[in-house]
Design an enzyme around this catalytic site. Structure first.
Site: not given
Lengths: 146, 130, 101
Positions: B77-79, B82
């Protein structure tokens, strides 16, 4: 930039051609902003990077964007920094501009400095026909559409 | 063949996560490898364990978690995406001083470089989105 | 290099379908998925455009999406149906995949 790099296993790996295709207008949805974030991160990986703006994507590059009264961050100045990230191949589709009553003069003037030519300032934006851009697409390894 | 998969829409709102899941299943059935699944834009919402769909509907989140466990697939998941949308793991919880985390099993939070790396390492990169 | 173009938008809602046709070269493949499967049917405003594309390109439709929408009939002659296994196969037969979102 060399055409080859070492991967994690230490094997020689060819540089890949990444094309980011932007087809959505800014602010109405987040795609334009988060696409730009991908391009900036991707620029650090020493790959062959190009960015294309077609359909409503051309609206991302208009100059004079002012978001003060909508309370959102104006991220359009970041496009001007692409040259510093060595993202120098920015294609804008001619037909999409025409369909929207725009010319290249309505867009930001994006430039990059060519260190091989004593840091001469060069235009990043190339206005190309769909036919020409299609040829460029055909030569890519990775197509990321936003 | 080695695949990188990018998913850009949340579950239930858009079919993208379902299409991607079915594609991944079919690719694995055909003997291919999934190098990584990268969740971006609202796609990060595929990774919250707090989702509770109606009982007669598919559970998109647990379906991903099970796939990650069964097939040992790297799901990232892309930080940045997110953080905007409130998807939090333990590290992010501590770093940003939140009172809870909500990441589902099998997912991890990392940077956009993971997407670019998937593009470099995989033979094909497919985008599922809106 | 050959490109597999996927489209997931109804041609009556967004311009993804038209833009894809503008970019898909002769010899390339187009796969209609999700809401783009409506373009596979005969007798719509876009069927002539699909028929023109079939002349020099391969046009596929994802059958599970067509079934889901209750319109798996009266397809344009020459549009080829594939399942997810066929979708995967198409990605192996082409060098890159371009998703027209």
């Amino acid at each position: 930039m060399s055409d080859e790099m070492l991967n994690e296993e230490g094997n020689v790996q060819r540089t890949k051609k990444f094309m980011y295709v932007n087809r959505k207008a800014p602010y109405g949805t987040v795609y334009a902003l988060e696409s730009l974030e991908v391009v900036l991160i991707g620029a650090a990986f020493e790959q062959d990077v190009s960015v294309a703006f077609i359909d409503d994507g051309v609206y991302q590059l208009t100059k004079g964007q002012n978001t003060t009264d909508i309370g959102m961050k104006n991220f359009s100045p970041t496009y001007a920094a692409l040259g510093d990230y060595e993202v120098t191949k920015i294609y804008v589709e001619k037909e999409s501009l025409e369909k929207r009553g725009l010319t290249v003069d309505d867009l930001q003037h994006l430039v990059w400095e060519d260190e091989d030519e004593d840091y001469a300032e060069k235009d990043s934006i190339k206005v190309v026909s769909a036919e020409e851009l299609g040829q460029i697409f055909a030569d890519q390894d990775i197509m990321l559409n936003f | 063949m080695k695949y990188g998969i990018m998913i850009n829409e949340g579950p239930y709102q858009h079919q993208a996560a379902d299409t991607a899941f079915n594609f991944v299943q079919a690719a694995l059935d055909a003997g291919h490898e999934i190098f990584r699944i990268f969740f971006y834009h609202d796609g990060v919402n595929n990774g919250t364990r707090l989702t509770t769909p109606p009982q007669d509907d598919r559970n998109v989140i647990t379906r991903w978690s099970k796939l990650a466990e069964d097939k040992n697939i790297d799901m990232v998941i892309c930080v940045a995406a997110a953080q905007r949308r409130g998807i939090v793991d333990e590290g992010e919880k501590d770093r940003n001083k939140k009172d809870a985390d909500n990441i589902a099993p099998g997912f991890r939070i990392s940077g956009l470089g993971q997407l670019i790396e998937a593009g470099i390492q995989a033979d094909r990169l497919l985008v599922f989105g809106d | 290099m050959s490109i597999l173009h996927t489209i997931n938008k109804s041609p009556f809602e967004k311009d993804s379908f038209q833009t894809c046709l503008r970019y898909a070269k002769a010899g390339s493949s187009i796969l209609l998925i999700e809401d783009a499967v409506y373009a596979a049917r005969e007798g719509t405003d876009v069927s002539d455009a699909v028929k023109a594309a079939i002349q020099d390109k391969s046009v596929f439709v994802l059958l599970p999406d067509l079934d889901a929408r209750g319109l798996n009939s009266n397809l344009i002659n020459g549009v080829q149906s594939v399942d997810y296994a066929g979708f995967v196969k198409l990605t192996t037969e082409n060098d890159t995949v371009q998703s027209w979102l």
